[in-house]
Design an enzyme around this catalytic site. Structure first.
Site, short mmCIF file in Angstrom:
data_model
loop_
_atom_site.label_atom_id
_atom_site.label_comp_id
_atom_site.label_asym_id
_atom_site.label_seq_id
_atom_site.Cartn_x
_atom_site.Cartn_y
_atom_site.Cartn_z
N SER A 139 -18.38 -13.80 -19.25
CA SER A 139 -17.65 -13.12 -20.32
C SER A 139 -18.50 -11.94 -20.79
O SER A 139 -19.72 -11.91 -20.55
CB SER A 139 -17.47 -14.10 -21.49
OG SER A 139 -17.04 -13.42 -22.65
N TYR A 152 -20.11 -20.70 -27.44
CA TYR A 152 -19.52 -19.92 -26.34
C TYR A 152 -20.51 -18.88 -25.83
O TYR A 152 -20.73 -18.73 -24.63
CB TYR A 152 -18.24 -19.26 -26.85
CG TYR A 152 -17.40 -18.59 -25.80
CD1 TYR A 152 -16.46 -19.32 -25.06
CD2 TYR A 152 -17.51 -17.22 -25.55
CE1 TYR A 152 -15.67 -18.70 -24.11
CE2 TYR A 152 -16.73 -16.59 -24.59
CZ TYR A 152 -15.81 -17.34 -23.87
OH TYR A 152 -15.01 -16.73 -22.93
P1 NAD Z 1 -7.09 -20.62 -20.36
O1 NAD Z 1 -7.11 -21.53 -21.55
O2 NAD Z 1 -5.81 -20.03 -19.92
O3 NAD Z 1 -7.72 -21.34 -19.11
C1 NAD Z 1 -8.76 -22.24 -19.21
C2 NAD Z 1 -8.63 -23.18 -18.04
O4 NAD Z 1 -9.68 -24.16 -18.13
C3 NAD Z 1 -7.31 -23.94 -18.06
O5 NAD Z 1 -6.83 -24.07 -16.75
C4 NAD Z 1 -7.70 -25.28 -18.63
O6 NAD Z 1 -6.84 -26.31 -18.21
C5 NAD Z 1 -9.08 -25.43 -18.02
N1 NAD Z 1 -9.89 -26.43 -18.68
C6 NAD Z 1 -10.17 -26.56 -19.99
N2 NAD Z 1 -10.91 -27.66 -20.20
C7 NAD Z 1 -11.11 -28.22 -18.98
C8 NAD Z 1 -11.79 -29.37 -18.53
N3 NAD Z 1 -12.41 -30.20 -19.38
N4 NAD Z 1 -11.78 -29.65 -17.21
C9 NAD Z 1 -11.13 -28.85 -16.34
N5 NAD Z 1 -10.47 -27.76 -16.71
C10 NAD Z 1 -10.47 -27.44 -18.01
O7 NAD Z 1 -8.16 -19.50 -20.68
P2 NAD Z 1 -8.69 -18.23 -19.85
O8 NAD Z 1 -8.74 -17.13 -20.80
O9 NAD Z 1 -7.94 -18.06 -18.58
O10 NAD Z 1 -10.19 -18.67 -19.57
C11 NAD Z 1 -10.71 -18.85 -18.27
C12 NAD Z 1 -12.19 -18.50 -18.27
O11 NAD Z 1 -12.33 -17.10 -18.54
C13 NAD Z 1 -12.99 -19.23 -19.34
O12 NAD Z 1 -14.25 -19.62 -18.80
C14 NAD Z 1 -13.17 -18.18 -20.40
O13 NAD Z 1 -14.33 -18.40 -21.17
C15 NAD Z 1 -13.27 -16.93 -19.56
N6 NAD Z 1 -13.00 -15.70 -20.31
C16 NAD Z 1 -11.76 -15.47 -20.84
C17 NAD Z 1 -11.55 -14.29 -21.52
C18 NAD Z 1 -10.21 -13.96 -22.11
O14 NAD Z 1 -10.12 -12.97 -22.84
N7 NAD Z 1 -9.16 -14.70 -21.84
C19 NAD Z 1 -12.57 -13.36 -21.67
C20 NAD Z 1 -13.81 -13.63 -21.12
C21 NAD Z 1 -14.00 -14.80 -20.42
#
Ligand code: NAD
Length: 257
Positions: A139, A152
């Site tokens: 991130s 985080y």
């Molecule tokens: P999201 O909530 O859509 O996806 C998260 C995924 O992780 C989902 O598929 C969820 O089911 C899974 N998950 C959660 N807990 C879990 C567990 N205990 N075991 C297995 N799977 C689990 O969110 P996202 O935004 O797509 O996030 C995905 C990654 O990207 C994360 O690591 C997040 O920190 C990172 N990220 C997201 C953003 C953003 O703006 N969306 C920015 C930077 C980084």
């Protein structure tokens, strides 16, 4: 190196960025293992939908990334892991003095420690296959901080650090390890933060998005899951064979500030 027929395991891929990466991989001819902690009809239907759309093998394997044993078992059940994408992640927003200890533990386990367990299980498979890619979805918060996100930010900085170590330990092998650092991408994880942000700053939705969520994203646009998929695919390509131990920001200029 052709990507056709290679197997990618994407943790946390029934939604958001993980699903976007999985879609890009399937479209490029990789077989894909989707994962989350749930075991719903919809999870398996997603695998079928991707397999049918792209003519590749797509399986859904349930495993809870908060548990080290399950993270390792995911890789073992996958049977092959040429590309590992550590993407599963959760968020909790609170001042450090009020931050619930169980939320801290869960974020560290899911967002950081799961990547240790999956990587440990996948590296021997990559070595055996003679090729591999580790892609950690970190991130902008792996490079910089914001208030109220102690767990985080700690977890994501940890992931960036571990990425560098994996890269050094595999430097003389045809394996690379890199972290992608997205800024804000519109996914369920961000959607969930909007009501709290609106409440905290007493703003309507539009203002909260522009003035708070995207305040540090100079482009004032969310990145897309498709753009993240394309970046992950690039890291799998031969053009990226000498890119290892580094971070690629997809953040509309956030970390340039
Ligand atoms: P999201 O909530 O859509 O996806 C998260 C995924 O992780 C989902 O598929 C969820 O089911 C899974 N998950 C959660 N807990 C879990 C567990 N205990 N075991 C297995 N799977 C689990 O969110 P996202 O935004 O797509 O996030 C995905 C990654 O990207 C994360 O690591 C997040 O920190 C990172 N990220 C997201 C953003 C953003 O703006 N969306 C920015 C930077 C980084």
């Amino acid at each position: 190196m052709s990507l056709q027929g290679k197997t990618a395991v994407v943790t946390g891929s029934n939604s958001g960025i993980g699903l976007g990466v999985a879609r890009s991989f399937a479209a490029a001819g990789l077989n894909v293992v989707l994962n989350s902690y749930t075991d719903d009809k919809a999870d398996h239907a997603l695998a079928e939908e991707l397999a049918t759309a792209h003519g590749v093998d797509v399986r859904y394997i349930q495993a809870d990334m908060s548990k080290g044993k399950e993270a390792r078992a995911l890789i073992e059940k996958a049977g092959a892991c040429d590309v590992l994408v550590n993407n599963a992640g959760i968020q909790h927003v609170a001042g450090i003095d009020e931050f619930p200890a169980d939320k801290w533990d869960a974020i560290i386990a899911i967002n950081m420690s799961s990547a240790f367990h999956t990587t440990a299980a996948a590296l021997p498979m990559m070595r055996e296959a003679g090729w591999g890619r580790v892609i950690n979805i970190a991130s902008a918060h792996g490079l910089t901080a914001s208030p109220y996100k102690s767990a985080y930010v700690a977890a994501k900085h940890g992931v960036v650090g571990m990425t560098k170590v994996v890269a050094l330990e595999t430097a003389e092998e045809p394996i690379t390890a890199n972290a992608i650092c997205p800024g804000y991408v519109m996914t369920p994880l961000v959607e969930e933060q909007i009501p709290d942000t609106m409440k905290k700053y007493d703003m309507d939705r539009e203002t909260a998005i522009r003035e708070v969520l995207l305040t540090r994203q100079p482009s004032k646009e969310f990145a897309t899951t498709d753009q993240l998929g394309g970046t992950a695919l690039f890291l799998c390509s031969d053009h990226a064979a000498q890119i290892t131990g580094t971070t690629i920001s997809v953040d509309g200029g956030w970390t340039a500030l």
